[in-house]
Enzyme design. Structure first.
Site, PDB file in Angstrom:
ATOM      1  N   GLY A  99       0.821  -1.224   0.000  1.00 29.37           N
ATOM      2  CA  GLY A  99       0.000   0.000   0.000  1.00 29.37           C
ATOM      3  C   GLY A  99       0.843   1.256   0.000  1.00 29.37           C
ATOM      4  N   GLY A 101       2.591   3.575   1.545  1.00 33.16           N
ATOM      5  CA  GLY A 101       3.147   3.739   2.883  1.00 33.16           C
ATOM      6  C   GLY A 101       3.653   5.138   3.153  1.00 33.16           C
ATOM      7  N   ARG A 102       3.844   5.873   2.068  1.00 34.52           N
ATOM      8  CA  ARG A 102       4.331   7.247   2.265  1.00 34.52           C
ATOM      9  C   ARG A 102       3.863   8.161   1.141  1.00 34.52           C
ATOM     10  NH1 ARG A 102      10.694   6.905   0.741  1.00 34.52           N
ATOM     11  NH2 ARG A 102      10.569   5.231  -0.766  1.00 34.52           N
ATOM     12  N   LYS A 121       4.534  12.399  -2.163  1.00 34.86           N
ATOM     13  CA  LYS A 121       5.311  11.235  -1.716  1.00 34.86           C
ATOM     14  C   LYS A 121       6.294  11.685  -0.643  1.00 34.86           C
ATOM     15  CE  LYS A 121       8.375   7.548  -3.349  1.00 34.86           C
ATOM     16  NZ  LYS A 121       8.897   6.865  -4.552  1.00 34.86           N
ATOM     17  N   ARG A 184       4.015  14.026  -7.244  1.00 31.00           N
ATOM     18  CA  ARG A 184       4.013  13.251  -8.481  1.00 31.00           C
ATOM     19  C   ARG A 184       2.690  13.449  -9.221  1.00 31.00           C
ATOM     20  NH1 ARG A 184       6.301   7.282  -7.037  1.00 31.00           N
ATOM     21  NH2 ARG A 184       4.290   7.051  -5.987  1.00 31.00           N
ATOM     22  N   ASP A 264       4.389  -4.359  -7.446  1.00 30.79           N
ATOM     23  CA  ASP A 264       3.778  -3.141  -6.904  1.00 30.79           C
ATOM     24  C   ASP A 264       4.417  -1.887  -7.500  1.00 30.79           C
ATOM     25  OD1 ASP A 264       5.914  -4.328  -5.229  1.00 30.79           O
ATOM     26  OD2 ASP A 264       5.804  -2.434  -4.160  1.00 30.79           O
ATOM     27  N   ASN A 265       5.465  -2.068  -8.292  1.00 34.03           N
ATOM     28  CA  ASN A 265       6.083  -0.927  -8.958  1.00 34.03           C
ATOM     29  C   ASN A 265       5.834  -0.958 -10.462  1.00 34.03           C
ATOM     30  OD1 ASN A 265       7.091   0.036  -6.537  1.00 34.03           O
ATOM     31  ND2 ASN A 265       9.082  -0.951  -6.775  1.00 34.03           N
TER      32      ASN A 265
END
Ligand code: AMP
Ligand code: MG
Length: 502
Positions: A99, A101-102, A121, A184, A264-265
């Protein structure tokens, strides 16, 4: 970390008509969470051209209130901050729930190019921070800012970066560093891992809602196709496979290593996303590993095409409950195997200035890559010098790069002969040179260039970052006065160690 600052109650009205398509998916997809303030933020870098494209006044961004807002200290009017939940395979192993996270999504802006989501981010803890602190350090934020803009300048699909703000708040990594926030921008930050998340939990209703939303907003043609017996989810898998194939072909052609190709990327839109330990190659080494944490070399430069396919396979598995037919899913994935080599060959042909395709081109491409690898020739400099040679400069500048001169001369002779029959039309060699000079960049964001700008930025001089942004946006231009940034990397460049720590 000491986060003494209390959130400021008031809002900043930037006049942004923010909308919230992602939030409309429903509560299962995210948690609403506010950015956590950072003390005394300052502007590190701003991407004025992108601000303009988004209809944002760059002066607003750089104003003290704008800096507070894009650090997450003042809520932006109309924003609806949230962190999304996803899972993923990391280094080939199922990692379960991850998820944002930041990262915190603020909402999306309508633009002439379609809606663009804004995401902070490094803006503090979220329910998905796990063991992390929710922060990003200045070093990695500058790398993400410049990395994504460099890819954009090269014409490679990517998320974008609007600005970086910093704060002297300490952040603990291998050593104590300082905090930063990068804003972003992307039509969507949905990853393969979002699909894996709901599939692994057998939440097939949510899985379908997500897939339908992605199709409706980004791949509407999937509904119209007769292919795959009209199965829109199989069509989606094929489309994502094709976009991913085209993206990775561009990575390989320009010598870009992502470094952490976990599922996840991987963007569902086929965009380069999550700039961590990425690197543009210096010397050409096919097995180059840019991520110091990647001990097995899973994400080495020459492994990227296969890893992308592996990741697409995970996406296919995640979508299987919707596709329902394994044969259809496999058929949809097949497209990767034709699109990737086709796109790579097309990119490499353009690098050689070849306007048409001939059967012997593959051998020509493979043999020069072998020579480049054998002599560890600087990848970017080789292609640019070859372009300039075709534009009229003596061959010596190319030959100087090699030890295997006899082999190189043989290759050059074959190449020049091929160019002569290259379907170049009336423009001939000039047309080839022109194509090459806008295909083979003079400037790429080498690690040492980023590192020098980061060292300067740590001393609060951000001019180096802004200079590199200018080069990143026009990497094929000459930029007199910046020749030093187009040269060979210094000896210390090979000792730069970039890890997952960011
Ligand atoms: P990455 O390797 O940067 O793609 O991150 C993998 C996962 O770890 C994602 O879920 C990130 O949100 C999370 N993550 C990475 N760094 C941090 C951090 N400093 N604090 C919280 N979460 C983090
Ligand atoms: Mg990530």
């Amino acid at each position: 970390m000491n986060e003494r600052i209390e959130a400021v109650a008031e809002q900043l009205d930037l006049g942004l008509p923010l909308r919230h398509a992602f939030a409309q998916l429903g509560q299962a997809f995210y948690t609403e969470v506010s950015p956590r303030p950072l003390p005394d933020p300052y502007l590190v870098a701003v991407n004025s051209p992108l601000a303009g494209d988004l209809g944002l006044d760059p002066a607003l961004l750089t104003s003290p209130a704008g800096v507070e807002a894009f650090t997450g200290n003042i809520p932006i009017a109309g924003s609806r901050p949230l962190a999304s939940v996803y899972s993923g395979h990391q280094f080939g192993v199922w990692a379960g729930q991850l998820g944002d996270g930041r990262a915190i999504l603020l909402g999306e802006l309508p633009t002439p190019a379609g809606p663009q989501e804004l995401q902070l981010k490094g803006s503090g803890l979220t329910p998905y921070s796990r063991m992390g602190d929710g922060r990003a350090v200045l070093r990695s934020s500058i790398r993400e800012f410049l990395g994504s803009e460099a890819m954009w300048g090269l014409g490679i699909p990517t998320t974008r970066a609007l600005c970086v703000t910093g704060s002297d708040a300490p952040v603990r990594r291998e050593e104590i560093e300082t905090a930063a926030v990068v804003t972003r921008v992307s039509p969507s930050f949905v990853r393969f891992g979002h699909f894996e998340h709901f599939s692994a939990r057998e939440q097939y209703g949510e899985l379908a809602r997500l897939a339908d939303d992605v199709i409706d907003r980004f791949y509407p043609e999937c509904r119209a196709t007769a292919k795959f017996a009209g199965n829109a989810y199989a069509a989606l898998l094929e489309q994502v496979s094709e976009r991913t194939a085209a993206m990775v072909a561009q990575w390989q052609a320009v010598g870009f290593c992502h470094g952490v190709m976990n599922t996840d990327n991987m963007s569902i839109l086929g965009l380069t996303i999550d700039y961590g330990p990425f690197q543009f190659l210096d010397a050409f080494d096919p097995g180059h590993i840019c991520n110091h944490s990647d001990e097995q070399g899973r994400y080495a430069y020459n492994k990227q095409p296969n890893v992308a396919y592996w990741n697409l396979f995970c996406l296919g598995q995640a979508l299987l409950p919707l596709i329902t037919d394994q044969e259809l899913a496999l058929a949809a994935l097949e497209s990767y195997k034709t699109v990737f080599p086709r796109e790579l060959e097309a990119r490499m042909r353009a690098k050689l200035g070849l306007a048409d395709a001939q059967p012997e081109d593959r051998e020509l491409i493979e043999s020069i890559l072998k020579l480049l690898a054998k002599d560890r020739v600087d990848y970017t400099i080789f292609w640019r010098r070859l372009s300039r040679h075709i534009a009229g400069e003596p061959a010596e500048t190319v030959r100087d790069l090699f030890l295997q001169r006899v082999e190189l001369d043989d290759w050059l002779a074959r190449y020049l002969q091929r160019l002569g029959t290259g379907g170049l039309g009336s423009g001939g060699r000039d047309a080839a040179a022109e194509l090459m000079l806008r295909t083979n960049p003079k400037y790429v964001l080498r690690n040492h260039l980023g590192e020098l700008a980061i060292r300067q930025a740590k001393l609060k001089d951000y001019s180096g970052v802004q200079d590199l942004l200018t080069l990143a946006h026009a990497p094929f231009d000459e930029h007199p006065g910046h020749e030093d940034k187009a040269g060979f990397p210094p000896d210390w460049a090979s000792h730069i160690e970039i890890s997952c720590s960011s």
